[in-house]
Design a protein around this motif. Structure first.
Motif, PDB file in Angstrom:
ATOM      1  N   LEU A  61      -7.630 -39.879  -3.416  1.00 14.58           N
ATOM      2  CA  LEU A  61      -8.432 -40.239  -2.239  1.00 14.58           C
ATOM      3  C   LEU A  61      -9.482 -39.168  -1.949  1.00 14.58           C
ATOM      4  CD1 LEU A  61      -9.141 -42.030   0.160  1.00 14.58           C
ATOM      5  CD2 LEU A  61      -7.370 -40.853   1.473  1.00 14.58           C
ATOM      6  N   LYS A  62      -9.032 -37.910  -1.908  1.00 13.70           N
ATOM      7  CA  LYS A  62      -9.968 -36.809  -1.610  1.00 13.70           C
ATOM      8  C   LYS A  62     -11.069 -36.756  -2.675  1.00 13.70           C
ATOM      9  CE  LYS A  62      -9.858 -31.761  -0.960  1.00 13.70           C
ATOM     10  NZ  LYS A  62     -10.235 -31.195  -2.240  1.00 13.70           N
ATOM     11  N   THR A  63     -10.665 -36.903  -3.928  1.00 16.85           N
ATOM     12  CA  THR A  63     -11.644 -36.826  -5.020  1.00 16.85           C
ATOM     13  C   THR A  63     -12.614 -38.004  -4.952  1.00 16.85           C
ATOM     14  OG1 THR A  63      -9.883 -35.821  -6.305  1.00 16.85           O
ATOM     15  CG2 THR A  63     -11.863 -36.461  -7.512  1.00 16.85           C
ATOM     16  N   ASN A  64     -12.092 -39.193  -4.674  1.00 19.92           N
ATOM     17  CA  ASN A  64     -12.979 -40.366  -4.579  1.00 19.92           C
ATOM     18  C   ASN A  64     -13.987 -40.224  -3.436  1.00 19.92           C
ATOM     19  OD1 ASN A  64     -12.116 -41.961  -6.718  1.00 19.92           O
ATOM     20  ND2 ASN A  64     -10.433 -42.873  -5.531  1.00 19.92           N
ATOM     21  N   LEU A  65     -13.534 -39.684  -2.308  1.00 18.54           N
ATOM     22  CA  LEU A  65     -14.450 -39.533  -1.169  1.00 18.54           C
ATOM     23  C   LEU A  65     -15.518 -38.482  -1.469  1.00 18.54           C
ATOM     24  CD1 LEU A  65     -11.899 -39.837   1.777  1.00 18.54           C
ATOM     25  CD2 LEU A  65     -13.658 -41.507   1.145  1.00 18.54           C
ATOM     26  N   GLU A  66     -15.117 -37.407  -2.151  1.00 20.33           N
ATOM     27  CA  GLU A  66     -16.111 -36.385  -2.534  1.00 20.33           C
ATOM     28  C   GLU A  66     -17.118 -36.974  -3.526  1.00 20.33           C
ATOM     29  OE1 GLU A  66     -13.139 -32.553  -2.001  1.00 20.33           O
ATOM     30  OE2 GLU A  66     -13.816 -33.095  -4.026  1.00 20.33           O
ATOM     31  N   ALA A  67     -16.603 -37.745  -4.473  1.00 19.54           N
ATOM     32  CA  ALA A  67     -17.482 -38.339  -5.491  1.00 19.54           C
ATOM     33  C   ALA A  67     -18.415 -39.362  -4.843  1.00 19.54           C
ATOM     34  CB  ALA A  67     -16.640 -39.006  -6.583  1.00 19.54           C
ATOM     35  N   LEU A  68     -17.891 -40.143  -3.913  1.00 26.61           N
ATOM     36  CA  LEU A  68     -18.740 -41.149  -3.251  1.00 26.61           C
ATOM     37  C   LEU A  68     -19.859 -40.461  -2.468  1.00 26.61           C
ATOM     38  CD1 LEU A  68     -19.351 -44.097  -2.611  1.00 26.61           C
ATOM     39  CD2 LEU A  68     -17.733 -43.966  -0.708  1.00 26.61           C
ATOM     40  N   ALA A  69     -19.506 -39.411  -1.742  1.00 22.83           N
ATOM     41  CA  ALA A  69     -20.521 -38.666  -0.979  1.00 22.83           C
ATOM     42  C   ALA A  69     -21.592 -38.132  -1.937  1.00 22.83           C
ATOM     43  CB  ALA A  69     -19.864 -37.518  -0.218  1.00 22.83           C
ATOM     44  N   HIS A  70     -21.159 -37.556  -3.029  1.00 22.00           N
ATOM     45  CA  HIS A  70     -22.092 -37.005  -4.018  1.00 22.00           C
ATOM     46  C   HIS A  70     -23.017 -38.099  -4.561  1.00 22.00           C
ATOM     47  CE1 HIS A  70     -23.451 -35.157  -7.801  1.00 22.00           C
ATOM     48  NE2 HIS A  70     -23.076 -36.287  -8.378  1.00 22.00           N
ATOM     49  N   HIS A  71     -22.433 -39.241  -4.908  1.00 20.90           N
ATOM     50  CA  HIS A  71     -23.248 -40.304  -5.515  1.00 20.90           C
ATOM     51  C   HIS A  71     -24.217 -40.936  -4.502  1.00 20.90           C
ATOM     52  CE1 HIS A  71     -21.880 -40.289  -9.611  1.00 20.90           C
ATOM     53  NE2 HIS A  71     -20.629 -40.185  -9.201  1.00 20.90           N
ATOM     54  N   ILE A  72     -23.813 -41.048  -3.246  1.00 14.48           N
ATOM     55  CA  ILE A  72     -24.753 -41.590  -2.246  1.00 14.48           C
ATOM     56  C   ILE A  72     -25.955 -40.647  -2.122  1.00 14.48           C
ATOM     57  CG2 ILE A  72     -25.125 -42.164   0.200  1.00 14.48           C
ATOM     58  CD1 ILE A  72     -22.103 -42.928   0.324  1.00 14.48           C
ATOM     59  N   LYS A  73     -25.668 -39.345  -1.992  1.00 14.28           N
ATOM     60  CA  LYS A  73     -26.767 -38.378  -1.812  1.00 14.28           C
ATOM     61  C   LYS A  73     -27.665 -38.347  -3.044  1.00 14.28           C
ATOM     62  CE  LYS A  73     -23.776 -35.319  -0.075  1.00 14.28           C
ATOM     63  NZ  LYS A  73     -23.051 -34.227   0.441  1.00 14.28           N
ATOM     64  N   LYS A  74     -27.041 -38.374  -4.217  1.00 12.67           N
ATOM     65  CA  LYS A  74     -27.829 -38.297  -5.452  1.00 12.67           C
ATOM     66  C   LYS A  74     -28.671 -39.574  -5.636  1.00 12.67           C
ATOM     67  CE  LYS A  74     -27.366 -37.254 -10.295  1.00 12.67           C
ATOM     68  NZ  LYS A  74     -26.453 -37.650 -11.361  1.00 12.67           N
ATOM     69  N   ALA A  75     -28.074 -40.711  -5.336  1.00 15.38           N
ATOM     70  CA  ALA A  75     -28.813 -41.981  -5.472  1.00 15.38           C
ATOM     71  C   ALA A  75     -30.004 -42.001  -4.528  1.00 15.38           C
ATOM     72  CB  ALA A  75     -27.887 -43.156  -5.184  1.00 15.38           C
ATOM     73  N   LYS A  76     -29.804 -41.491  -3.306  1.00 14.59           N
ATOM     74  CA  LYS A  76     -30.917 -41.465  -2.340  1.00 14.59           C
ATOM     75  C   LYS A  76     -32.048 -40.570  -2.858  1.00 14.59           C
ATOM     76  CE  LYS A  76     -30.697 -42.632   1.663  1.00 14.59           C
ATOM     77  NZ  LYS A  76     -31.086 -43.898   2.345  1.00 14.59           N
ATOM     78  N   GLU A  77     -31.678 -39.461  -3.496  1.00 11.11           N
ATOM     79  CA  GLU A  77     -32.704 -38.568  -4.071  1.00 11.11           C
ATOM     80  C   GLU A  77     -33.482 -39.285  -5.172  1.00 11.11           C
ATOM     81  OE1 GLU A  77     -30.039 -34.622  -3.729  1.00 11.11           O
ATOM     82  OE2 GLU A  77     -30.994 -34.937  -5.700  1.00 11.11           O
ATOM     83  N   ILE A  78     -32.745 -39.927  -6.073  1.00 12.64           N
ATOM     84  CA  ILE A  78     -33.385 -40.632  -7.198  1.00 12.64           C
ATOM     85  C   ILE A  78     -34.290 -41.742  -6.660  1.00 12.64           C
ATOM     86  CG2 ILE A  78     -32.979 -42.076  -9.254  1.00 12.64           C
ATOM     87  CD1 ILE A  78     -30.227 -40.677  -9.511  1.00 12.64           C
ATOM     88  N   ALA A  79     -33.803 -42.436  -5.625  1.00  8.24           N
ATOM     89  CA  ALA A  79     -34.497 -43.633  -5.123  1.00  8.24           C
ATOM     90  C   ALA A  79     -35.737 -43.315  -4.292  1.00  8.24           C
ATOM     91  CB  ALA A  79     -33.540 -44.482  -4.299  1.00  8.24           C
ATOM     92  N   LYS A  80     -35.861 -42.069  -3.860  1.00  8.49           N
ATOM     93  CA  LYS A  80     -37.038 -41.647  -3.079  1.00  8.49           C
ATOM     94  C   LYS A  80     -37.401 -42.640  -1.976  1.00  8.49           C
ATOM     95  CE  LYS A  80     -39.396 -38.809  -6.546  1.00  8.49           C
ATOM     96  NZ  LYS A  80     -38.435 -38.763  -7.638  1.00  8.49           N
ATOM     97  N   GLY A  81     -36.451 -42.883  -1.096  1.00  7.62           N
ATOM     98  CA  GLY A  81     -36.729 -43.782   0.033  1.00  7.62           C
ATOM     99  C   GLY A  81     -36.299 -45.221  -0.200  1.00  7.62           C
ATOM    100  N   GLY A  82     -35.847 -45.522  -1.419  1.00 11.35           N
ATOM    101  CA  GLY A  82     -35.358 -46.887  -1.704  1.00 11.35           C
ATOM    102  C   GLY A  82     -34.005 -47.137  -1.030  1.00 11.35           C
ATOM    103  N   ILE A  83     -33.584 -48.386  -1.047  1.00 11.76           N
ATOM    104  CA  ILE A  83     -32.379 -48.786  -0.302  1.00 11.76           C
ATOM    105  C   ILE A  83     -31.110 -48.611  -1.147  1.00 11.76           C
ATOM    106  CG2 ILE A  83     -31.239 -50.685   0.908  1.00 11.76           C
ATOM    107  CD1 ILE A  83     -34.090 -51.900   1.274  1.00 11.76           C
ATOM    108  N   ILE A  84     -30.176 -47.808  -0.604  1.00  6.55           N
ATOM    109  CA  ILE A  84     -28.910 -47.571  -1.302  1.00  6.55           C
ATOM    110  C   ILE A  84     -27.752 -48.104  -0.457  1.00  6.55           C
ATOM    111  CG2 ILE A  84     -27.298 -45.778  -2.117  1.00  6.55           C
ATOM    112  CD1 ILE A  84     -29.760 -46.048  -3.907  1.00  6.55           C
ATOM    113  N   GLY A  85     -26.987 -49.002  -1.044  1.00  5.67           N
ATOM    114  CA  GLY A  85     -25.809 -49.529  -0.372  1.00  5.67           C
ATOM    115  C   GLY A  85     -24.545 -49.150  -1.127  1.00  5.67           C
ATOM    116  N   VAL A  86     -23.415 -49.436  -0.505  1.00  7.37           N
ATOM    117  CA  VAL A  86     -22.118 -49.168  -1.137  1.00  7.37           C
ATOM    118  C   VAL A  86     -21.273 -50.423  -1.024  1.00  7.37           C
ATOM    119  CG1 VAL A  86     -20.021 -47.746  -1.084  1.00  7.37           C
ATOM    120  CG2 VAL A  86     -22.233 -46.698  -0.548  1.00  7.37           C
ATOM    121  N   ASN A  87     -20.645 -50.782  -2.134  1.00 10.26           N
ATOM    122  CA  ASN A  87     -19.718 -51.912  -2.132  1.00 10.26           C
ATOM    123  C   ASN A  87     -18.307 -51.367  -1.929  1.00 10.26           C
ATOM    124  OD1 ASN A  87     -17.600 -53.419  -3.838  1.00 10.26           O
ATOM    125  ND2 ASN A  87     -19.149 -54.968  -3.529  1.00 10.26           N
ATOM    126  N   ILE A  88     -17.670 -51.812  -0.856  1.00  6.09           N
ATOM    127  CA  ILE A  88     -16.279 -51.405  -0.611  1.00  6.09           C
ATOM    128  C   ILE A  88     -15.438 -52.670  -0.571  1.00  6.09           C
ATOM    129  CG2 ILE A  88     -14.704 -50.040   0.816  1.00  6.09           C
ATOM    130  CD1 ILE A  88     -17.141 -48.948   2.322  1.00  6.09           C
TER     131      ILE A  88
END
Ligand SMILES: Cc1cc2nc3c(=O)[nH]c(=O)nc-3n(C[C@H](O)[C@H](O)[C@H](O)COP(=O)(O)O)c2cc1C
Length: 169
Positions: A61-88
């Protein structure tokens, strides 16, 4: 070809394409960031995003939450203002903690299927994140949206409808 932009209650995607969330490890920051950067909507899957991280076996759980946080931030950087969602997926254990992680890391949208996300409005209250249930019928949409209206006075920002031919859950 001229494509009409897609508005998700104020979030504007120049290209009306939403990339579906794909676990495990398929739609993370590089795919979602690239899709969103190209003008569509990129979706990170919250299904075991830390599967290849150190610490996953001992504390998933802890690892998944850290990884999810990392991937959201990284995706937002790559997307440069594009829309990033998460499927839960609703069936996920610790659903509420994944929702909190999305809000804290400023994802734009939560897409949630594999069950009906009955308490999602409660979990996102006081945040700007958009919410989109995945339903397989009008009946399911009606049940969910009237429950949201009655309990929280809230409706969906978008509804994803998946028929029997979708490879979804
Ligand atoms: C490899 C793979 C993994 C998927 N993982 C998820 C998932 O974690 N959560 C989910 O709600 N849907 C998942 N899906 C469903 C997709 O997000 C999408 O809704 C579905 O494939 C329907 O779109 P399509 O008809 O374009 O394939 C997955 C689909 C594929 C092919």
């Amino acid at each position: 070809m001229i494509l009409k932009e897609l508005s998700i209650n104020g979030l504007i995607a120049k290209i009306p394409v939403i990339q579906g969330g794909m676990g495990v490890g398929i739609s993370l920051s590089s795919l979602a960031g690239a899709v969103a950067g190209a003008g569509g909507v990129g979706i990170i899957s919250a299904a075991q995003p830390g599967y290849n991280w150190e610490g996953f076996a001992s504390n998933p759980l802890k690892t998944n939450l850290e990884a999810l946080a990392h991937h959201i931030k990284k995706a937002k950087e790559i997307a440069k203002g594009g829309i990033i969602g998460v499927n839960i997926m609703c069936a996920a254990s610790n659903y509420a903690e994944y929702v909190k992680c999305c809000i804290e890391n400023k994802a734009d949208l939560i897409v949630s299927g594999a069950g009906l996300p009955i308490n999602l409005p409660e979990l996102v209250k006081n945040s700007a994140i958009k919410i989109a249930p995945i339903v397989s019928s009008v009946k399911a949409a009606n049940i969910l949206l009237s429950a949201w209206d009655k309990r929280y006075g809230k409706t969906a920002d978008m509804v994803v409808v998946e028929g029997p031919k979708a490879g979804g859950h």
